[in-house]
Design a protein around this motif. Structure first.
Motif, mmCIF file in Angstrom:
data_model
loop_
_atom_site.group_PDB
_atom_site.id
_atom_site.type_symbol
_atom_site.label_atom_id
_atom_site.label_comp_id
_atom_site.label_asym_id
_atom_site.label_seq_id
_atom_site.Cartn_x
_atom_site.Cartn_y
_atom_site.Cartn_z
ATOM 1 N N ALA A 84 0.851 -1.192 0.000
ATOM 2 C CA ALA A 84 0.000 0.000 0.000
ATOM 3 C C ALA A 84 0.883 1.238 0.000
ATOM 4 N N ALA A 85 1.333 1.634 -1.183
ATOM 5 C CA ALA A 85 2.279 2.750 -1.282
ATOM 6 C C ALA A 85 1.760 3.823 -2.231
ATOM 7 N N VAL A 86 1.942 5.066 -1.829
ATOM 8 C CA VAL A 86 1.696 6.197 -2.717
ATOM 9 C C VAL A 86 3.049 6.772 -3.093
ATOM 10 N N CYS A 87 3.245 6.982 -4.385
ATOM 11 C CA CYS A 87 4.577 7.272 -4.910
ATOM 12 C C CYS A 87 4.538 8.433 -5.906
ATOM 13 N N MET A 104 1.478 11.503 -9.223
ATOM 14 C CA MET A 104 1.303 10.747 -7.985
ATOM 15 C C MET A 104 0.441 9.519 -8.276
ATOM 16 N N VAL A 105 0.939 8.354 -7.867
ATOM 17 C CA VAL A 105 0.271 7.093 -8.171
ATOM 18 C C VAL A 105 0.254 6.199 -6.945
ATOM 19 N N PHE A 106 -0.639 5.223 -6.980
ATOM 20 C CA PHE A 106 -0.648 4.155 -5.986
ATOM 21 C C PHE A 106 0.018 2.934 -6.601
ATOM 22 N N ALA A 107 0.756 2.176 -5.761
ATOM 23 C CA ALA A 107 1.402 0.961 -6.255
ATOM 24 C C ALA A 107 1.450 -0.092 -5.155
ATOM 25 N N GLU A 120 1.993 -0.469 -16.297
ATOM 26 C CA GLU A 120 0.599 -0.903 -16.288
ATOM 27 C C GLU A 120 0.119 -1.284 -14.891
ATOM 28 N N ALA A 121 1.058 -1.496 -13.969
ATOM 29 C CA ALA A 121 0.682 -1.961 -12.634
ATOM 30 C C ALA A 121 0.351 -0.838 -11.669
ATOM 31 N N VAL A 122 0.653 0.407 -12.018
ATOM 32 C CA VAL A 122 0.395 1.509 -11.100
ATOM 33 C C VAL A 122 -0.997 2.078 -11.327
ATOM 34 N N VAL A 123 -1.519 2.741 -10.302
ATOM 35 C CA VAL A 123 -2.858 3.317 -10.358
ATOM 36 C C VAL A 123 -2.747 4.829 -10.230
ATOM 37 N N PRO A 124 -2.976 5.583 -11.291
ATOM 38 C CA PRO A 124 -2.963 7.047 -11.177
ATOM 39 C C PRO A 124 -4.047 7.500 -10.203
ATOM 40 N N LEU A 125 -3.691 8.426 -9.317
ATOM 41 C CA LEU A 125 -4.631 8.864 -8.295
ATOM 42 C C LEU A 125 -5.474 10.051 -8.715
ATOM 43 N N ASN A 126 -5.265 10.542 -9.915
ATOM 44 C CA ASN A 126 -6.135 11.537 -10.533
ATOM 45 C C ASN A 126 -6.364 12.747 -9.621
ATOM 46 N N ALA A 127 -7.611 12.942 -9.171
ATOM 47 C CA ALA A 127 -7.946 14.157 -8.422
ATOM 48 C C ALA A 127 -7.472 14.126 -6.972
ATOM 49 N N ILE A 128 -6.987 12.987 -6.487
ATOM 50 C CA ILE A 128 -6.532 12.896 -5.092
ATOM 51 C C ILE A 128 -5.138 13.492 -4.995
ATOM 52 N N ASP A 129 -4.990 14.537 -4.183
ATOM 53 C CA ASP A 129 -3.702 15.214 -4.097
ATOM 54 C C ASP A 129 -3.000 15.024 -2.758
#
Length: 347
Positions: A84-87, A104-107, A120-129
């Motif tokens: 559970a990492a934000v990077c 900023m992405v979740f991984a 492809e494995a990371v999740v862009p966090l879009n509007a979450i800052d």
């Protein structure tokens, strides 16, 4: 390209160590991530930290999906863990176009300063800052998956057993799901109050005893339509079976560790015919049909994450630097009542 990074290792039961090591830069289709914060899971990860996960002693046959100690174990000390990492995206490999530098992405990566993963494995966090909100993406996926497995009907009376981070998230999702009653159970007063603030209609302290009887009083004698057991404690699973009504459902969301001497299948389980569902976040309830997938679930969880953001921030009770990660694990391992979510902070 290579760089020196600090990485967290489990070196034995309840033992962690931070090591310096060299990390190669991203190859084609990969990204280099610089971690901002990572969350320590109070459920699954503590089982791994304590040495209770079955993979330390056994290996799972990928063909039969059976665990056995006949051929050694899947995991060996020392090992890295964390999911559970934000990077921050620090470098892009060739051909990467779906995300950009400094995004900023979740991984799902282990604890440490840097990581290299497929883009492809990371999740862009879009509007979450706020990275401290983004870190709950994994927990929210788990909680949401439990509700999908439970398939709760509008107007149901639902019990949430265990009001840690996952239980709090389940409570808030149940409000959106239209439960008639949401009955939270936890021995810690602060958590019971947080559940009430999040939409629980009633909370119960199990130390007072007679949980199943109290739920019967709240449900005209029926018992709960669904009990979502999130505590990971064997006695709580036993009480969940007692608390469910006739033909009710128990959703076991936790990865249970330890022994089950307290589990009884001779009384309520045999005569009241409850269904026990194992909810594991790696897959989605197959009875939902082909329209549902892990990807769709994650996209919806991301929407909920944004909507719940301010509320989630309040779950963070402790932040420790990587060098003091052992102290963070100790806070959770001791079960102190004031501890909810512990973050490793790399900023």
């Amino acid at each position: 390209m290579s760089l020196t990074t600090q990485s967290l290792y489990f070196t034995g039961p309840r033992a962690v160590e931070v090591r310096s090591e060299t990390l190669d830069g991203p190859g084609p289709g990969q990204v280099l991530l610089e971690l901002l914060v990572s969350g320590i899971s109070a459920g699954t990860e503590l089982n791994v930290f304590r040495g209770l996960a079955p993979q330390w002693r056994q290996a799972m046959d990928p063909r039969t999906r059976l665990f056995s100690d006949a051929h050694g174990s899947d995991w060996h000390w020392p090992a890295r863990y964390g999911y559970a990492a934000v990077c921050r995206v620090a470098a892009l490999g060739d051909t990467v176009t779906r995300i950009g530098m400094d995004e900023m992405v979740f991984a799902y990566v282990p604890h440490g300063q840097y990581a290299v993963v497929d883009a492809e494995a990371v999740v862009p966090l879009n509007a979450i800052d706020d990275p401290e909100i983004g870190v709950f993406f994994a927990n929210l996926n788990t909680a949401y998956n439990g509700l999908l497995d439970a398939n709760i009907v509008l107007g149901a009376d639902v019990v949430v057993s265990g009001l840690g981070v996952i239980g709090q998230l389940v409570t808030r999702l149940l409000v959106r799901n239209g439960a008639r009653q949401i009955i939270g159970i936890d021995g810690i007063e602060q958590r019971r109050q947080a559940a009430l603030a999040g939409g629980a209609t009633t909370v119960i302290d199990p130390a007072a005893g007679e949980v199943a009887e109290q739920v019967r009083d709240l449900t005209e004698g029926r018992g709960a339509d669904t009990v979502i057991e999130v505590s990971g404690a064997a006695p709580a699973l036993n009480e969940a079976i007692r608390t469910a009504g006739f033909n009710g459902t128990v959703v076991a969301m936790s990865w249970y560790g330890g022994s089950f001497e307290s589990l009884s299948l001779s009384g309520e389980f045999h005569h009241n015919r409850p269904r026990i569902i194992s909810s594991q976040v790696g897959t989605v309830n197959p009875f939902l049909g082909p329209l549902w997938s892990v990807t769709r679930r994650g996209n919806i969880a991301l929407e909920y994450l944004s909507a719940l953001g301010t509320d989630l921030k309040g779950f963070v009770t402790h932040r420790v630097p990587l060098a003091e990660a052992e102290r963070g694990y100790g806070l959770l391992d001791q079960g102190s009542p004031e501890v909810m979510q512990v973050l490793i902070d790399y900023r």
